[in-house]
Design a protein around this motif. Sequence first.
Motif, PDB file in Angstrom:
ATOM      1  N   PHE A  32      -6.700  14.956 -12.581  1.00 24.49           N
ATOM      2  CA  PHE A  32      -6.824  16.343 -12.151  1.00 24.49           C
ATOM      3  C   PHE A  32      -7.241  16.435 -10.691  1.00 24.49           C
ATOM      4  O   PHE A  32      -6.807  17.337  -9.971  1.00 24.49           O
ATOM      5  N   ASN A  33      -8.084  15.505 -10.241  1.00 22.89           N
ATOM      6  CA  ASN A  33      -8.435  15.470  -8.816  1.00 22.89           C
ATOM      7  C   ASN A  33      -7.190  15.211  -7.983  1.00 22.89           C
ATOM      8  O   ASN A  33      -7.008  15.798  -6.922  1.00 22.89           O
ATOM      9  N   ASP A  34      -6.316  14.336  -8.486  1.00 26.73           N
ATOM     10  CA  ASP A  34      -5.042  14.072  -7.798  1.00 26.73           C
ATOM     11  C   ASP A  34      -4.181  15.335  -7.745  1.00 26.73           C
ATOM     12  O   ASP A  34      -3.550  15.631  -6.734  1.00 26.73           O
ATOM     13  N   SER A  35      -4.168  16.108  -8.844  1.00 32.15           N
ATOM     14  CA  SER A  35      -3.408  17.364  -8.870  1.00 32.15           C
ATOM     15  C   SER A  35      -3.940  18.346  -7.829  1.00 32.15           C
ATOM     16  O   SER A  35      -3.169  18.999  -7.132  1.00 32.15           O
ATOM     17  N   LEU A  36      -5.266  18.453  -7.737  1.00 35.43           N
ATOM     18  CA  LEU A  36      -5.866  19.366  -6.765  1.00 35.43           C
ATOM     19  C   LEU A  36      -5.531  18.952  -5.341  1.00 35.43           C
ATOM     20  O   LEU A  36      -5.339  19.803  -4.472  1.00 35.43           O
ATOM     21  N   ALA A  37      -5.431  17.649  -5.105  1.00 30.84           N
ATOM     22  CA  ALA A  37      -5.129  17.143  -3.759  1.00 30.84           C
ATOM     23  C   ALA A  37      -3.640  17.184  -3.441  1.00 30.84           C
ATOM     24  O   ALA A  37      -3.251  17.035  -2.287  1.00 30.84           O
ATOM     25  N   SER A  38      -2.797  17.434  -4.450  1.00 27.93           N
ATOM     26  CA  SER A  38      -1.347  17.378  -4.251  1.00 27.93           C
ATOM     27  C   SER A  38      -0.837  18.396  -3.230  1.00 27.93           C
ATOM     28  O   SER A  38       0.177  18.178  -2.590  1.00 27.93           O
ATOM     29  N   ASP A  39      -1.547  19.505  -3.079  1.00 29.54           N
ATOM     30  CA  ASP A  39      -1.135  20.508  -2.098  1.00 29.54           C
ATOM     31  C   ASP A  39      -1.967  20.421  -0.817  1.00 29.54           C
ATOM     32  O   ASP A  39      -1.993  21.344  -0.012  1.00 29.54           O
ATOM     33  N   GLY A  40      -2.687  19.296  -0.667  1.00 30.63           N
ATOM     34  CA  GLY A  40      -3.507  19.094   0.516  1.00 30.63           C
ATOM     35  C   GLY A  40      -4.878  19.726   0.417  1.00 30.63           C
ATOM     36  O   GLY A  40      -5.672  19.655   1.350  1.00 30.63           O
ATOM     37  N   GLY A  41      -5.180  20.338  -0.718  1.00 33.64           N
ATOM     38  CA  GLY A  41      -6.468  21.003  -0.895  1.00 33.64           C
ATOM     39  C   GLY A  41      -7.446  20.166  -1.699  1.00 33.64           C
ATOM     40  O   GLY A  41      -7.192  19.010  -2.013  1.00 33.64           O
ATOM     41  N   ASP A  42      -8.537  20.794  -2.018  1.00 31.14           N
ATOM     42  CA  ASP A  42      -9.561  20.126  -2.810  1.00 31.14           C
ATOM     43  C   ASP A  42     -10.123  21.053  -3.890  1.00 31.14           C
ATOM     44  O   ASP A  42     -11.222  20.851  -4.377  1.00 31.14           O
ATOM     45  N   HIS A 155     -26.510  33.148 -24.039  1.00 31.48           N
ATOM     46  CA  HIS A 155     -26.628  33.842 -22.754  1.00 31.48           C
ATOM     47  C   HIS A 155     -25.368  34.672 -22.538  1.00 31.48           C
ATOM     48  O   HIS A 155     -24.286  34.289 -22.966  1.00 31.48           O
ATOM     49  N   TYR A 156     -25.530  35.788 -21.836  1.00 34.25           N
ATOM     50  CA  TYR A 156     -24.409  36.669 -21.567  1.00 34.25           C
ATOM     51  C   TYR A 156     -23.963  36.496 -20.115  1.00 34.25           C
ATOM     52  O   TYR A 156     -24.787  36.454 -19.204  1.00 34.25           O
ATOM     53  N   LEU A 157     -22.665  36.405 -19.948  1.00 36.90           N
ATOM     54  CA  LEU A 157     -22.075  36.192 -18.642  1.00 36.90           C
ATOM     55  C   LEU A 157     -21.151  37.354 -18.299  1.00 36.90           C
ATOM     56  O   LEU A 157     -20.641  38.032 -19.191  1.00 36.90           O
ATOM     57  N   GLU A 158     -20.919  37.535 -17.011  1.00 40.02           N
ATOM     58  CA  GLU A 158     -19.951  38.528 -16.568  1.00 40.02           C
ATOM     59  C   GLU A 158     -18.861  37.808 -15.781  1.00 40.02           C
ATOM     60  O   GLU A 158     -19.144  37.117 -14.801  1.00 40.02           O
ATOM     61  N   LEU A 159     -17.630  37.968 -16.224  1.00 40.04           N
ATOM     62  CA  LEU A 159     -16.499  37.362 -15.539  1.00 40.04           C
ATOM     63  C   LEU A 159     -16.334  38.023 -14.178  1.00 40.04           C
ATOM     64  O   LEU A 159     -16.256  39.239 -14.075  1.00 40.04           O
ATOM     65  N   THR A 160     -16.288  37.202 -13.112  1.00 41.24           N
ATOM     66  CA  THR A 160     -16.125  37.755 -11.770  1.00 41.24           C
ATOM     67  C   THR A 160     -14.792  37.371 -11.134  1.00 41.24           C
ATOM     68  O   THR A 160     -14.329  38.069 -10.236  1.00 41.24           O
ATOM     69  N   ASP A 161     -14.178  36.267 -11.597  1.00 44.71           N
ATOM     70  CA  ASP A 161     -12.895  35.869 -11.023  1.00 44.71           C
ATOM     71  C   ASP A 161     -12.255  34.776 -11.878  1.00 44.71           C
ATOM     72  O   ASP A 161     -12.953  34.017 -12.552  1.00 44.71           O
ATOM     73  N   ILE A 162     -10.937  34.721 -11.811  1.00 46.34           N
ATOM     74  CA  ILE A 162     -10.149  33.660 -12.442  1.00 46.34           C
ATOM     75  C   ILE A 162      -9.109  33.219 -11.417  1.00 46.34           C
ATOM     76  O   ILE A 162      -8.438  34.062 -10.817  1.00 46.34           O
ATOM     77  N   THR A 163      -9.003  31.903 -11.221  1.00 40.90           N
ATOM     78  CA  THR A 163      -8.050  31.365 -10.262  1.00 40.90           C
ATOM     79  C   THR A 163      -7.283  30.221 -10.901  1.00 40.90           C
ATOM     80  O   THR A 163      -7.891  29.329 -11.502  1.00 40.90           O
ATOM     81  N   ARG A 164      -5.967  30.261 -10.769  1.00 42.14           N
ATOM     82  CA  ARG A 164      -5.137  29.128 -11.218  1.00 42.14           C
ATOM     83  C   ARG A 164      -5.119  28.088 -10.115  1.00 42.14           C
ATOM     84  O   ARG A 164      -4.854  28.410  -8.965  1.00 42.14           O
ATOM     85  N   GLN A 165      -5.405  26.860 -10.493  1.00 39.96           N
ATOM     86  CA  GLN A 165      -5.381  25.748  -9.552  1.00 39.96           C
ATOM     87  C   GLN A 165      -4.198  24.845  -9.890  1.00 39.96           C
ATOM     88  O   GLN A 165      -3.657  24.907 -10.999  1.00 39.96           O
ATOM     89  N   PRO A 166      -3.771  23.977  -8.959  1.00 38.43           N
ATOM     90  CA  PRO A 166      -2.673  23.041  -9.251  1.00 38.43           C
ATOM     91  C   PRO A 166      -2.974  22.189 -10.488  1.00 38.43           C
ATOM     92  O   PRO A 166      -4.133  21.935 -10.816  1.00 38.43           O
ATOM     93  N   GLY A 167      -1.927  21.761 -11.154  1.00 35.27           N
ATOM     94  CA  GLY A 167      -2.075  20.882 -12.320  1.00 35.27           C
ATOM     95  C   GLY A 167      -2.484  21.584 -13.599  1.00 35.27           C
ATOM     96  O   GLY A 167      -2.918  20.947 -14.551  1.00 35.27           O
ATOM     97  N   GLY A 168      -2.373  22.917 -13.619  1.00 38.16           N
ATOM     98  CA  GLY A 168      -2.738  23.662 -14.826  1.00 38.16           C
ATOM     99  C   GLY A 168      -4.229  23.873 -14.994  1.00 38.16           C
ATOM    100  O   GLY A 168      -4.692  24.240 -16.067  1.00 38.16           O
ATOM    101  N   ILE A 169      -4.994  23.655 -13.946  1.00 42.15           N
ATOM    102  CA  ILE A 169      -6.445  23.827 -13.993  1.00 42.15           C
ATOM    103  C   ILE A 169      -6.778  25.309 -13.845  1.00 42.15           C
ATOM    104  O   ILE A 169      -6.204  26.009 -13.016  1.00 42.15           O
TER     105      ILE A 169
END
Length: 178
Positions: A32-42, A155-169
């Motif tokens: 998965f780290n490799d997938s994140l790096a595939s687009d030059g990001g982290d 514990h109760y949480l509040e969703l603040t954001d959802i982001t799709r990352q490379p590799g289906g993460i």
Amino acid sequence: MSQRATYVGYIAMSLDGFIADEAGSVDWLNTFNDSLASDGGDGGYGEFISEIDALIMGRTTYEQVLGWGWPYESRTGYVLTRKTGYSGEHVAAAGDINTLRRAIEDAGHRRVWVMGGGETQRAALDAGMFDTLRVFVMPTLLGRGLPCFAPGRQHYLELTDITRQPGGILQIDYSIKD
């Protein structure tokens, strides 16, 4: 009077809720780290870590990280442990969660990463330390392993954001409501 530190979570887990395999290894994350790096990001790690000035981790995680060669530059470590008198390289304080919180506040840290493992995540959560929590859900089912959070109270949480990352993460951001 010093300003209260902000405590943040930033952790990867399998879809079935594990952060490490049964042996405590996180090698399963390499793909998965490799997938994140595939687009030059982290995956946003560089931006995240640039704002961190201290880290809380359990003793096992600390010892595992030392084996990698401390990757957190001059950032100070605080180790959650039941071992009396525990000390080590990069460790400013060790002990229970309240001992760590006092040491962090006394040192004037501003942004602290509660990095793990599952017992450390739970101790910080139950102590009301988390301000935000970022979870990366990896598209895999480990089947067994070490849970992201040890058992504890709800514990109760509040969703603040959802982001799709490379590799289906899936990156899921929460603030803590309680």
